[in-house]
Design a protein around this motif. Structure first.
Motif, PDB file in Angstrom:
ATOM      1  N   HIS A  62       0.707  -1.295   0.045  1.00  0.00           N
ATOM      2  CA  HIS A  62      -0.198   0.033   0.101  1.00  0.00           C
ATOM      3  C   HIS A  62       0.894   1.224  -0.094  1.00  0.00           C
ATOM      4  CE1 HIS A  62      -3.094   3.017   0.987  1.00  0.00           C
ATOM      5  NE2 HIS A  62      -3.935   1.988   0.580  1.00  0.00           N
ATOM      6  N   SER A  63       0.590   2.016  -0.988  1.00  0.00           N
ATOM      7  CA  SER A  63       1.217   3.252  -1.057  1.00  0.00           C
ATOM      8  C   SER A  63       1.759   4.342   0.216  1.00  0.00           C
ATOM      9  CB  SER A  63       0.955   4.219  -2.243  1.00  0.00           C
ATOM     10  OG  SER A  63      -0.100   4.715  -1.845  1.00  0.00           O
ATOM     11  N   ARG A  98      -0.327   7.429  -8.047  1.00  0.00           N
ATOM     12  CA  ARG A  98       0.502   7.410  -7.190  1.00  0.00           C
ATOM     13  C   ARG A  98       1.330   6.219  -6.894  1.00  0.00           C
ATOM     14  NH1 ARG A  98       1.503   7.357  -1.427  1.00  0.00           N
ATOM     15  NH2 ARG A  98       3.385   8.407  -0.826  1.00  0.00           N
ATOM     16  N   ALA A  99       0.004   5.228  -6.558  1.00  0.00           N
ATOM     17  CA  ALA A  99       0.671   3.514  -6.396  1.00  0.00           C
ATOM     18  C   ALA A  99       1.118   3.292  -7.489  1.00  0.00           C
ATOM     19  CB  ALA A  99      -0.431   2.858  -5.833  1.00  0.00           C
ATOM     20  N   MET A 102       4.757   4.147  -8.121  1.00  0.00           N
ATOM     21  CA  MET A 102       5.632   3.732  -6.937  1.00  0.00           C
ATOM     22  C   MET A 102       6.127   2.112  -7.578  1.00  0.00           C
ATOM     23  SD  MET A 102       3.877   5.018  -3.608  1.00  0.00           S
ATOM     24  CE  MET A 102       5.287   4.498  -2.643  1.00  0.00           C
TER      25      MET A 102
END
Length: 161
Positions: A62-63, A98-99, A102
């Motif tokens: 999880h980010s 965002r995730a 990443m």
């Protein structure tokens, strides 16, 4: 009377510690030596599952986790060091820009990213915190589970023996 009280306290302590140890071996919904849930309901990002290998490390991601990138760095190093002996599956429930940004640099032929849209895999494993991962053998049995920051190629070699 004092001797009996001491013996009873000791017996209770031993029982409590045994129960605690047994529960620790069954963290989440996974028991060491038993088969783990299969990753059937996931969607592979870019349709690419990682190549087969005798060992699989399932990383729950999880980010929002402050150690997420460090965990992925450690995982990538370990997969590269063990070559064809280890593949990794990064399971994520979020599909935000965002995730995805990443995890993108970590995807490879040996590291796949699985999207768990409905949370079935997280629930099946009983994941309540991240970084959490499970090392499995070719028969999908749990060999080790815990924080990814603890794994290294040497650690995996010792665990598999």
């Amino acid at each position: 009377l004092e001797i009996k009280t001491h013996a009873m306290k000791r017996a209770l302590l031993i029982s409590f510690l045994s129960l605690l140890a047994a529960t620790g071996l069954r963290a989440q919904n996974v028991a060491l030596g038993e088969r783990v849930p299969e990753l059937k309901s996931v969607e592979w990002l870019d349709g690419a599952a990682p190549a087969a290998a005798p060992l699989t490390y399932i990383e729950f991601f999880h980010s929002s986790n402050s150690e997420a990138l460090r965990s992925l760095d450690r995982l990538k190093e370990t997969v590269e060091a063990l070559g064809g002996r280890l593949r990794a599956v990064v399971v994520m429930r979020e599909r935000t820009e965002r995730a995805l940004a990443m995890v993108a640099p970590y995807r490879s032929g040996r590291i796949g990213v699985a999207y768990d849209a409905d949370g079935r895999i997280f629930d099946a494993f009983g994941v309540t915190y991240v970084s959490f991962g499970v090392l499995t053998d070719a028969k999908n049995r749990a060999l080790w589970m815990g924080n990814t920051l603890r794994i290294t190629p040497d650690f995996i070699e010792q665990t598999v023996q």
